[in-house]
Design a protein around this motif. Structure first.
Motif, PDB file in Angstrom:
ATOM      1  N   PRO A   1       0.823  -1.216   0.000  1.00 26.86           N
ATOM      2  CA  PRO A   1       0.000   0.000   0.000  1.00 26.86           C
ATOM      3  C   PRO A   1       0.854   1.262   0.000  1.00 26.86           C
ATOM      4  CG  PRO A   1      -0.837  -1.589   1.581  1.00 26.86           C
ATOM      5  CD  PRO A   1       0.479  -2.129   1.103  1.00 26.86           C
ATOM      6  N   PHE A   2       0.288   2.347  -0.504  1.00 33.17           N
ATOM      7  CA  PHE A   2       0.978   3.631  -0.467  1.00 33.17           C
ATOM      8  C   PHE A   2       1.197   4.061   0.982  1.00 33.17           C
ATOM      9  CE2 PHE A   2      -1.027   4.004  -4.726  1.00 33.17           C
ATOM     10  CZ  PHE A   2       0.110   4.316  -5.466  1.00 33.17           C
ATOM     11  N   ASP A   3       2.343   4.670   1.236  1.00 36.75           N
ATOM     12  CA  ASP A   3       2.603   5.203   2.571  1.00 36.75           C
ATOM     13  C   ASP A   3       1.745   6.420   2.850  1.00 36.75           C
ATOM     14  OD1 ASP A   3       4.526   3.246   2.960  1.00 36.75           O
ATOM     15  OD2 ASP A   3       6.162   4.515   2.223  1.00 36.75           O
ATOM     16  N   GLY A   4       1.482   7.203   1.805  1.00 38.99           N
ATOM     17  CA  GLY A   4       0.579   8.340   1.933  1.00 38.99           C
ATOM     18  C   GLY A   4       1.192   9.594   2.508  1.00 38.99           C
ATOM     19  N   ASP A   5       2.528   9.620   2.614  1.00 35.65           N
ATOM     20  CA  ASP A   5       3.168  10.801   3.186  1.00 35.65           C
ATOM     21  C   ASP A   5       3.752  11.732   2.134  1.00 35.65           C
ATOM     22  OD1 ASP A   5       5.115   9.070   2.394  1.00 35.65           O
ATOM     23  OD2 ASP A   5       6.267   9.114   4.266  1.00 35.65           O
ATOM     24  N   LEU A   6       3.471  11.456   0.848  1.00 35.01           N
ATOM     25  CA  LEU A   6       3.927  12.313  -0.250  1.00 35.01           C
ATOM     26  C   LEU A   6       2.707  12.816  -1.020  1.00 35.01           C
ATOM     27  CD1 LEU A   6       6.980  10.264  -1.584  1.00 35.01           C
ATOM     28  CD2 LEU A   6       7.033  12.320  -0.155  1.00 35.01           C
ATOM     29  N   PRO A   7       2.823  13.975  -1.664  1.00 31.01           N
ATOM     30  CA  PRO A   7       1.645  14.552  -2.336  1.00 31.01           C
ATOM     31  C   PRO A   7       1.173  13.783  -3.565  1.00 31.01           C
ATOM     32  CG  PRO A   7       3.600  15.897  -2.737  1.00 31.01           C
ATOM     33  CD  PRO A   7       3.977  14.902  -1.680  1.00 31.01           C
ATOM     34  N   HIS A   8       2.071  13.013  -4.204  1.00 33.39           N
ATOM     35  CA  HIS A   8       1.701  12.299  -5.427  1.00 33.39           C
ATOM     36  C   HIS A   8       1.927  10.795  -5.241  1.00 33.39           C
ATOM     37  CE1 HIS A   8       1.621  16.252  -7.226  1.00 33.39           C
ATOM     38  NE2 HIS A   8       2.884  16.446  -6.918  1.00 33.39           N
ATOM     39  N   ARG A   9       0.923  10.012  -5.628  1.00 31.59           N
ATOM     40  CA  ARG A   9       0.981   8.555  -5.497  1.00 31.59           C
ATOM     41  C   ARG A   9       0.719   7.959  -6.877  1.00 31.59           C
ATOM     42  NH1 ARG A   9      -1.767  11.108  -2.123  1.00 31.59           N
ATOM     43  NH2 ARG A   9      -3.754  10.591  -3.115  1.00 31.59           N
ATOM     44  N   LEU A  10       1.754   7.414  -7.509  1.00 29.05           N
ATOM     45  CA  LEU A  10       1.669   6.891  -8.874  1.00 29.05           C
ATOM     46  C   LEU A  10       1.583   5.371  -8.864  1.00 29.05           C
ATOM     47  CD1 LEU A  10       1.891   7.151 -11.990  1.00 29.05           C
ATOM     48  CD2 LEU A  10       4.388   7.098 -11.701  1.00 29.05           C
ATOM     49  N   LEU A  11       0.529   4.839  -9.436  1.00 25.85           N
ATOM     50  CA  LEU A  11       0.368   3.397  -9.622  1.00 25.85           C
ATOM     51  C   LEU A  11       0.572   3.072 -11.096  1.00 25.85           C
ATOM     52  CD1 LEU A  11      -0.463   0.515  -8.779  1.00 25.85           C
ATOM     53  CD2 LEU A  11      -2.854   1.213  -9.180  1.00 25.85           C
ATOM     54  N   ILE A  12       1.504   2.158 -11.374  1.00 26.08           N
ATOM     55  CA  ILE A  12       1.750   1.714 -12.742  1.00 26.08           C
ATOM     56  C   ILE A  12       1.150   0.327 -12.914  1.00 26.08           C
ATOM     57  CG2 ILE A  12       3.497   1.162 -14.472  1.00 26.08           C
ATOM     58  CD1 ILE A  12       5.397   3.042 -12.940  1.00 26.08           C
ATOM     59  N   LEU A  13       0.281   0.174 -13.888  1.00 23.94           N
ATOM     60  CA  LEU A  13      -0.281  -1.124 -14.249  1.00 23.94           C
ATOM     61  C   LEU A  13       0.454  -1.581 -15.501  1.00 23.94           C
ATOM     62  CD1 LEU A  13      -4.076  -0.411 -13.650  1.00 23.94           C
ATOM     63  CD2 LEU A  13      -2.429  -1.480 -12.103  1.00 23.94           C
ATOM     64  N   GLY A  14       1.456  -2.452 -15.299  1.00 28.34           N
ATOM     65  CA  GLY A  14       2.371  -2.784 -16.376  1.00 28.34           C
ATOM     66  C   GLY A  14       2.164  -4.171 -16.960  1.00 28.34           C
ATOM     67  N   VAL A  15       2.642  -4.334 -18.183  1.00 30.33           N
ATOM     68  CA  VAL A  15       2.663  -5.636 -18.856  1.00 30.33           C
ATOM     69  C   VAL A  15       3.959  -6.337 -18.481  1.00 30.33           C
ATOM     70  CG1 VAL A  15       2.731  -6.811 -21.089  1.00 30.33           C
ATOM     71  CG2 VAL A  15       1.239  -4.815 -20.757  1.00 30.33           C
TER      72      VAL A  15
END
Length: 371
Positions: free
Chosen positions: A25-39
């Motif tokens: 899970p994201f830590d949530g302590d940064l302003p931007h949370r990027l999730l990559i859904l990769g092949v």
């Protein structure tokens, strides 16, 4: 040069992280949370890897990165962090609108405020998903583009620029294709790096040095020919041009292990890297990484960033019909100073990119609206 054992260890460690750390899970302590859904394949993963390689620089920019397998995510929506502020999505080339809509529905339910980017990792320079993505995503990221954007949205014989040229050149019967580019799409289009960011190359350009040593092989030209009709004819023409070149120490044939392939390049003066199913190929960057002069059909119509294809400076162009092949190769072999200058300039350009903040700058629009 980082040796192959060290590189294998690095790749194994990165895979462990992909299966563990990058899916928590994201830590949530940064302003931007990027999730990559990769092949999960080496070609699309070359587009994903730099997000992990530059994780410290991204963290300093306020970005936290996670990754999940897009196929598994599309099936269940599980095993991926929720609450992303940005989601970047890869897919296979046979993606349909219905499949993408189902995937987007899962993404938006788990990440309702996320900025959505589609990541095009495909070999051709076309924009076959432009119409599908125009109203569905915020950004469209590609590894390479046609310099002349006006060339898009027009019919071609076959579905790529190369199919069109070589189909006409060899008189092949190919069905016309046209990928529409809707109004408003160009504002969403962004250019990202190509194979320079692959796991076995990026660390070398970042931490390694230009490979020194003897280069007894004049021309490295291992060319696979089998494929679709236009590809086979194009590649056979390349193989024939090499075969016709007499009095030159050259390497041909296929089926060699990758680490040995790279070792051969480190002992080669020139590497002939012909077009594949797309213009930009692994071998373009492998040649530069190994210190060989890159020889290739003219790439003036293609835009990349970093730009590996500056004629006479970072690579040596050939006519697409290879009518100048013999002359160009012999000219290079007779001019060691020119070879040295081009090979070093190409390596330096890729190294400057790897050691800079350029990747983070390129990717900033994925999570942040910029002016």
């Amino acid at each position: 040069m980082i040796d192959r054992f060290r590189m294998k260890w690095l790749e194994t460690q990165e895979e462990i992280k992909r299966l563990g750390r990058y899916q928590r899970p994201f830590d949530g302590d940064l302003p931007h949370r990027l999730l990559i859904l990769g092949v999960d394949h080496r070609i699309p993963q070359s587009q994903v890897y730099p997000f992990h390689y530059y994780r410290r620089a991204l963290k300093q920019a306020g970005v936290e990165v996670r990754e999940a397998n897009v196929a598994r995510y599309g099936e269940t929506g599980e095993s991926a962090p929720k609450g992303a502020s940005a989601v970047a999505i890869q897919s296979t080339m046979d993606l349909t609108e219905a499949q993408f809509d189902r995937l987007l529905d899962r993404v938006r339910r788990a990440n309702p405020k996320a900025r959505i980017t589609y990541m095009d990792w495909f070999a051709p320079t076309d924009l076959r998903f432009a119409e599908m993505m125009a109203e569905r995503v915020d950004l469209y990221l590609s590894k390479h583009l046609l310099r002349d954007r006006a060339a898009y949205g027009h019919p071609t014989l076959g579905d790529t620029t190369l199919m069109d040229f070589y189909g006409r050149h060899f008189g092949l019967d190919q069905e016309a294709q046209c990928f529409a580019v809707p109004d408003g799409f160009w504002e969403k289009l962004r250019l990202g790096p190509s194979f320079v960011t692959a796991p076995f190359m990026l660390p070398v350009f970042d931490r390694g040095a230009f490979p020194e040593g003897a280069r007894p092989i004049d021309l490295h030209a291992r060319i696979a020919v089998a494929g679709t009709p236009w590809y086979q004819k194009m590649r056979q023409g390349c193989a024939d041009a090499v075969d016709a070149l007499g009095g030159v120490n050259k390497l041909v044939g296929t089926g060699i292990r990758h680490d040995r392939f790279l070792e051969e390049l480190r002992r080669s003066k020139i590497c002939f890297s012909p077009f594949g199913y797309g213009e930009v190929c692994w071998r373009d960057f492998e040649a530069v990484m190994c210190g060989a002069v890159l020889l290739k059909q003219d790439m003036g119509h293609v835009e990349t960033d970093p730009d590996l294809f500056v004629p006479g400076e970072t690579y040596v162009p050939l006519r697409w019909d290879l009518s100048d092949f013999d002359e160009v190769v012999r000219g290079l072999l007779a001019d060691p100073a020119r070879r040295e200058r081009i090979a070093r300039a190409a390596f330096q350009k890729m190294q400057d990119y790897a050691r800079s903040s350029r990747f983070v700058e390129q990717m900033t629009p994925l999570w942040q609206v910029t002016a």
